[in-house]
Design a protein around this motif. Structure first.
Motif, mmCIF file in Angstrom:
data_model
loop_
_atom_site.group_PDB
_atom_site.id
_atom_site.type_symbol
_atom_site.label_atom_id
_atom_site.label_comp_id
_atom_site.label_asym_id
_atom_site.label_seq_id
_atom_site.Cartn_x
_atom_site.Cartn_y
_atom_site.Cartn_z
ATOM 1 N N ILE A 52 34.233 35.506 47.102
ATOM 2 C CA ILE A 52 34.554 34.471 46.091
ATOM 3 C C ILE A 52 34.376 35.033 44.685
ATOM 4 C CG2 ILE A 52 33.880 32.236 45.140
ATOM 5 C CD1 ILE A 52 32.850 31.519 47.970
ATOM 6 N N ARG A 53 33.229 35.682 44.497
ATOM 7 C CA ARG A 53 32.953 36.244 43.173
ATOM 8 C C ARG A 53 34.045 37.224 42.765
ATOM 9 N NH1 ARG A 53 27.587 35.749 41.184
ATOM 10 N NH2 ARG A 53 26.281 34.498 42.560
ATOM 11 N N MET A 54 34.483 38.032 43.744
ATOM 12 C CA MET A 54 35.531 38.991 43.410
ATOM 13 C C MET A 54 36.833 38.274 43.085
ATOM 14 S SD MET A 54 34.735 41.978 46.134
ATOM 15 C CE MET A 54 34.964 43.527 45.342
ATOM 16 N N ALA A 55 37.143 37.243 43.841
ATOM 17 C CA ALA A 55 38.356 36.474 43.560
ATOM 18 C C ALA A 55 38.295 35.892 42.156
ATOM 19 C CB ALA A 55 38.512 35.363 44.594
ATOM 20 N N LEU A 56 37.072 35.513 41.727
ATOM 21 C CA LEU A 56 36.923 34.929 40.399
ATOM 22 C C LEU A 56 36.908 35.993 39.314
ATOM 23 C CD1 LEU A 56 34.241 32.201 41.085
ATOM 24 C CD2 LEU A 56 36.727 31.972 40.972
ATOM 25 N N GLY A 57 37.024 37.264 39.721
ATOM 26 C CA GLY A 57 37.159 38.310 38.710
ATOM 27 C C GLY A 57 35.963 39.207 38.537
ATOM 28 N N ALA A 58 35.002 39.170 39.482
ATOM 29 C CA ALA A 58 33.890 40.102 39.382
ATOM 30 C C ALA A 58 34.405 41.504 39.660
ATOM 31 C CB ALA A 58 32.799 39.738 40.383
#
Ligand SMILES: Nc1ncnc2c1ncn2[C@@H]1O[C@H](COP(=O)(O)OP(=O)(O)OP(=O)(O)O)[C@@H](O)[C@H]1O
Ligand SMILES: [Mg+2]
Lengths: 231, 865
Positions: free
Chosen positions: B775-781
């Motif tokens: 999720i965090r990566m999807a949000l741009g992490a």
């Protein structure tokens, strides 16, 4: 500068698992303009989610080109893709995907922290987004303390807090009852009226009517584009 | 209950990877404890090898005027005690001696007990083969050459069935083997044993008196050679029997007012390790301390292993939460689930215990064998599976099960059914209540405990390093040491003197040899000797309290008698004065002269004018200043070779200070005599070569060997090695190194377990949080943000562990500081290196999973539903 936001040309996606090739997408052409509300429909397994993750730069096409906001995005490095996801794209998932041990407010704020936005700005943007979806009063709650509909509203707030170029929603009402589903759809429609570009996957033809047009996909190909009557 | 185990077995068999990891961790933890326990048990608790030990007591002869002074018994006194006492069923007498035993072409020095004929019957253990000594063999100077050997001695000779009745060379004379003791018999001591027993009838022929003033013949009532041990009549204790012995002592004093003057008798049980004429040897306190420390260390390793396993179980449990929730929902009671989980834990413990048990027996044997190689005395360690070890191992298993199994079982069986049925398997639901605390307290505890052990290990390693680098003050790079003892071959003192003198001059003129010299002791040798000296003239009585050397205060000094070339040979040029002349070194009749070291010179003449002054040996009861000398054998004044107590001795030279043993508190205070003035049977020859490359060492040694054979083909060579090898074989150094090795093993085990624990917990956390990370990566992490997120949490965990660990290490350092060799309890190097090593290892253990987290594909992560 054109008013085209998303431009796909000949995009194919092939999954290789245990020597088996799955052609999830085969030669997709697509052009989505700024401010457009597009719904994507098709039978299960036809490639809708795959298409959306390519649009959201979570995945890259096997072949074909993708131009987002006048910029070719295939061949970018992982950090660059992450940066584009963070600034240009807002995701809304079927299963909400809020982070369980962060509060509602922290969830909404999360993409903004990855952008390195100063705290005061973050606060203003997150609060504004929460107000917009009507969840301002629940900022300090944990996701597990909210109903499904409320969680999805928070997810919408999280997606739009960073003012992305496009909102991508994969069956956002799939886990909701019809009343909650309706209200989330209403919310998206309002956002669209406010100028947001939205690409939404949905099975539900009722909701597809909110969109400007519906793209029908079958077996990885665009089979029909239909402009919705309501507009 | 049985069905619980059957089910537990099935559950464990389903996850062989987890089971193998858990069994390995437990085997290390339990094995370390069993190994240490078997040693500590043998050291401190195992019953002695004699029967009904409560009845066995030693008789001590105490000076009523000087209660701290004890002495041995003469043979006639022993006979009186044996015949006239009313408290013993029987009493025996014995003493220890070192003898040279011929083995093939070699002579080996072994410890011998010279015993009265009833020695074995009093101890209640008779020879397994052959017979005990006969009463007539005990009579002084009867001189019947018979010997009884220990089981391990027999084993060293190939357990030859024809060994009984065969001939054995002892001190150059043939003895008939009349008995072989049963396995495990260690005489009056535990763990350490003599290898041969000789009858008192040969005492005057074999006793070397290396340690005391027993120059009197055995039949002489003034002697103090023997120790007396009796078996109390049933119902008596040392306390109830003592009055009768005191009466007996008073009667003897009346009868022999000179010999028994001021002597009374005490009774006490035997010391486990010592053989002494004074009760309460303090070695047991030290052993107990060492044993406790070892058990403590092993306990910490087990604790770390348990924490580790508790974590594994918790992690596994989270994955099983759904299964347990389903079972609770189906109506299983909490107790039922708890029992089930604990059965699984106990089964794991038993498997780990079984593996650990075998490893423990093996490693304990290995350790004792290594120790035995460095000991001058035979170590008899009864390894192998014993009921008490089984019991101890089982105890560790039960402790382990509770330590690692109870907490996870309680936590899991509590089960929030509804939440667990709904949730994504294994994900955190809700917010942790104490977010500022590190996520994994069990891992923090593991890190802390292993840091404490690791720091202790580093302290010991530092000590061992310092000990190995110890500076003797001598220049001995090209020095060989040859040890011989002509008296072991049965030669008289006069014969030996001539032999040694010849050998010394032959060695001196060997090609390539720069110089050679005889010496009665070597620095860092097994035996060091002490003398007490004072300024010539005044002899203050025992009740006086002289404050200075001028008032007659005596000083302890390390004593050595050496050849004329000694100081040149060992690279110790005199500061002032002159060396001994050849005449002084070899003639008994030369005037008494001595060389003292700078430290003793300063003590005797603080003004700095010691050279040319005269000194004398102090009498036994003279007031002596604290410090100086060595921990070695102290000779009493009437045993000083040619120099008599009443002679005065001229100081002809001042030598630099030398270090004579590892644990010396204070360097120096030494007195050197010409060898002729201080003859001794057991001697060392220092042989210094002009050049000695490592490749030439074997040839040089052979050259020395050949020379000895040419001088006297029957002279036994007790050892021949370079000075460096001699230092390396030092028992004290071995002790320091063994301590370092033990601590390193335990520290290493704990470190390994903690690193595995850290890795496990992090790898598991990353696996469990895959979705969240997606999720965090999807949000741009960005990948680096994900990496930092995981490492930041790890850093919090590591830092808290290390801070706690440093506190524990401070306490541990204080605890072991008494055992450290010249290393402070707060040694900055140890307190830097250990945390760094741990931090680096633990950080790596975190980095690998963290890097894996950055490779998570968000699409895949979000698909897992
Ligand atoms: N990582 C993958 N590996 C292998 N095959 C995949 C992978 N992801 C998707 N597919 C396959 O690609 C095809 C399209 O999948 P996709 O998830 O895009 O379908 P969908 O249209 O979203 O279906 P639904 O309406 O059920 O969500 C399917 O046949 C699917 O099995
Ligand atoms: Mg889908």
């Amino acid at each position: 500068m054109s008013d085209s936001l998303i431009k796909l040309e000949g995009v194919t996606k092939v999954f290789l698992t245990d020597e088996v090739e799955t052609h999830a997408l085969s030669g997709i052409h697509m052009d989505i303009k700024k401010g457009e509300y597009v719904s994507i429909a098709g039978p299960s397994g036809c490639g809708k989610s795959t298409l959306l993750s390519i649009l959201g730069l979570l995945d890259s096409p096997t072949e074909g080109s993708y131009i987002l906001n006048d910029r070719p995005v295939q061949g970018l490095s992982l950090p660059e893709r992450a940066r584009i996801r963070n600034r240009e794209i807002g995701f809304i998932f079927q299963s909400f995907n809020l982070i369980g041990d962060l509060t509602v407010y922290e969830n909404v704020e999360l993409p903004l922290t990855y952008r390195g936005m100063p705290a005061a700005e973050r606060k203003a943007a997150a609060t504004e987004a929460l107000e917009k979806v009507g969840m301002g009063h629940r900022a300090k709650h944990l996701p597990s303390q909210l109903s499904g509909g409320q969680q999805q509203r928070v997810a919408v707030a999280r997606a739009l807090a960073g003012k992305p170029a496009v909102l991508l929603a994969d069956e956002p009402t799939g886990n909701l009852d019809s009343k909650n589903g309706d209200s989330v759809m209403q919310l998206l429609a309002e956002l669209h009226k406010g100028g947001a570009t939205i690409v939404m996957v949905t099975h539900d033809t009722r909701f597809a009517r909110h969109a400007d047009r519906t793209i029908h996909i079958f077996d990885g190909r665009v089979v029909q584009e239909q402009v919705e009557q309501a507009h | 209950m049985f069905s619980d185990f059957k089910f537990a077995w099935r559950t464990l068999a389903k996850t062989p990877g987890f089971t193998a990891a858990a069994v390995t961790v437990l085997a290390l933890g339990i094995g370390a404890n069993t190994a240490v326990f078997s040693l500590v048990h043998a050291m401190l608790f195992a019953p002695p090898s004699y029967t009904q030990p409560a009845q066995i007591v030693q008789v001590y002869s105490q000076d009523t005027k000087n209660p701290k002074s004890y002495r041995g018994f003469s043979y006639p006194t022993y006979q009186d005690i044996r015949g006239k006492n009313s408290v013993f069923t029987a009493a025996m007498a014995f003493n220890l001696a070192m003898v040279g035993v011929g083995e093939k072409d070699n002579t080996r020095r072994v410890f011998a007990t010279i015993a009265s004929s009833n020695y074995f019957s009093v101890l209640g253990v008779l020879p397994a083969q052959g017979r005990s000594f006969l009463p007539e063999e005990e009579t002084p100077d009867r001189n019947t050459p018979v010997v009884i050997v220990s089981h391990s001695f027999w084993k060293k000779h190939g357990s030859d069935p024809a060994f009984l009745g065969s001939q054995l060379t002892v001190n150059g004379r043939l003895y008939t083997v009349v008995g072989i003791m049963p396995e495990g018999f260690t005489g009056t001591m535990n763990l350490f044993s003599c290898e041969v027993w000789l009858p008192l009838g040969v005492y005057n022929q074999v006793a070397d008196n290396f340690a005391s003033d027993n120059r009197n013949a055995l039949g002489d009532r003034t002697g103090t050679q023997l120790l007396v041990i009796g078996r109390l009549k049933p119902g008596l204790t040392p306390a109830t029997a003592e009055p009768a012995m005191k009466t007996l002592a008073a009667n003897l004093e009346q009868q022999f007012p000179v010999e028994q003057k001021n002597q009374t008798f005490q009774l006490a049980h035997l010391s486990r390790f010592g053989t002494s004429d004074a009760p309460h040897a303090d070695d047991e306190g030290e052993m107990a301390m060492l044993g406790t420390l070892l058990l403590g260390m092993a306990g910490v390793v087990l604790l770390v292993a348990c924490l580790n396993l508790a974590n594994m179980l918790l992690a596994r449990g989270t994955a099983r939460r759904k299964e347990i929730a389903v079972r609770l929902a189906l109506g299983a009671s909490r107790w039922r689930i708890l029992r089930q989980l604990l059965s699984e834990g106990f089964l794991l413990s038993l498997m780990g215990g079984a593996v650990g048990f075998i490893a423990a027996l093996w490693s304990a044997d290995l350790l004792v064998a290594s120790l035995g190689r460095h000991m001058p005395i035979d170590m008899v360690f009864q390894g192998g599976p014993q009921p008490v070890l089984f019991a101890a191992t089982f105890g560790f298993c039960v402790f382990g099960t509770i330590a690692f199994g109870l907490l996870p079982a309680l936590k899991l069986s509590r089960g929030d059914v509804l939440a667990d049925l709904k949730e994504h398997a294994g994900e955190d639901t809700g917010r942790r209540r104490w977010r500022w605390l590190p996520r994994y307290p069990l891992v923090v505890a593991q890190i802390a405990l292993s840091l404490a052990l690791l720091t202790a290990a580093t302290l010991f390693i530092r000590g061992a390093g310092k000990a190995a680098m110890v500076d003797t003050g001598l220049k001995t790079e090209r020095d060989f040491i040859l040890e011989v003892d002509a008296t072991l071959g049965g030669r008289t003192e006069a014969q030996s003197r001539i032999l040694y003198s010849t050998l010394e001059s032959r060695l001196t003129v060997l090609p390539g040899v720069q110089s050679a010299s005889i010496a009665s002791t070597v620095p860092f040798g097994m035996i060091t000797l002490d003398r007490r000296v004072q300024r010539a003239g005044r002899r203050p009585g025992p009740d006086e309290k002289p404050a200075t050397a001028a008032e007659g205060l005596a000083f302890n000094a390390y004593y050595n008698s050496v050849g004329a070339d000694y100081f040149r040979t060992v690279g110790l040029p005199l500061l002032r004065g002159r060396d001994f002349t050849a005449v002084e070194a070899t003639s008994e009749k030369a005037p008494a002269v001595a060389i003292i070291d700078e430290a003793l010179a300063k003590k005797l003449w603080p003004e700095g004018n010691a050279l040319g002054q005269r000194i004398q040996f102090a009498k036994a009861n003279a007031p002596v200043a604290k410090g100086g000398g060595t921990k070695g054998v102290s000779m009493s004044s009437d045993d000083a070779g040619a120099v008599k107590t009443d002679d005065t001795i001229e100081i002809i030279g001042i030598a630099p200070v030398v270090r004579t043993d590892l644990f010396q508190k204070e360097n120096g205070s030494a007195i050197y005599f010409p060898f002729a003035q201080g003859f001794q049977g057991n001697v060392f020859f220092h042989v210094k070569f002009a050049s000695l490359a490592p490749a030439q060492e074997a040839a040089a040694a052979e050259q020395i060997r050949r020379t000895v054979r040419e001088v006297d083909a029957t002279l036994p060579i007790l050892s021949l090695r370079t000075f460096a090898q001699h230092l390396d074989a030092n028992v004290d150094l071995w002790l320091v190194r063994a301590g370092a090795a033990l601590f390193s093993v335990f520290g290493g085990l704990a470190l390994g377990l903690a690193v595995v624990g850290v890795y496990g917990v992090k790898a598991y956390a990353v696996a469990r949080r895959t979705r969240e990370i997606g999720i965090r990566m999807a949000l741009g992490a960005e990948p680096s943000a994900v990496l930092w997120m995981i490492l930041r949490e790890a850093a919090l965990m590591l830092t808290s562990g290390i801070v706690l660990g440093l506190l524990l290490a401070l306490a541990t350092g204080k605890l072991v500081s008494g055992l450290l060799y010249e290393v402070g309890a707060l040694d900055p190097v140890a307190f830097t290196v250990a945390p760094l090593v741990l931090a680096a290892a633990a950080f790596l253990a975190c980095y690998l999973p963290a890097r894996r987290a950055t490779k998570i594909s968000p699409v895949m992560a979000l698909r897992t539903e």
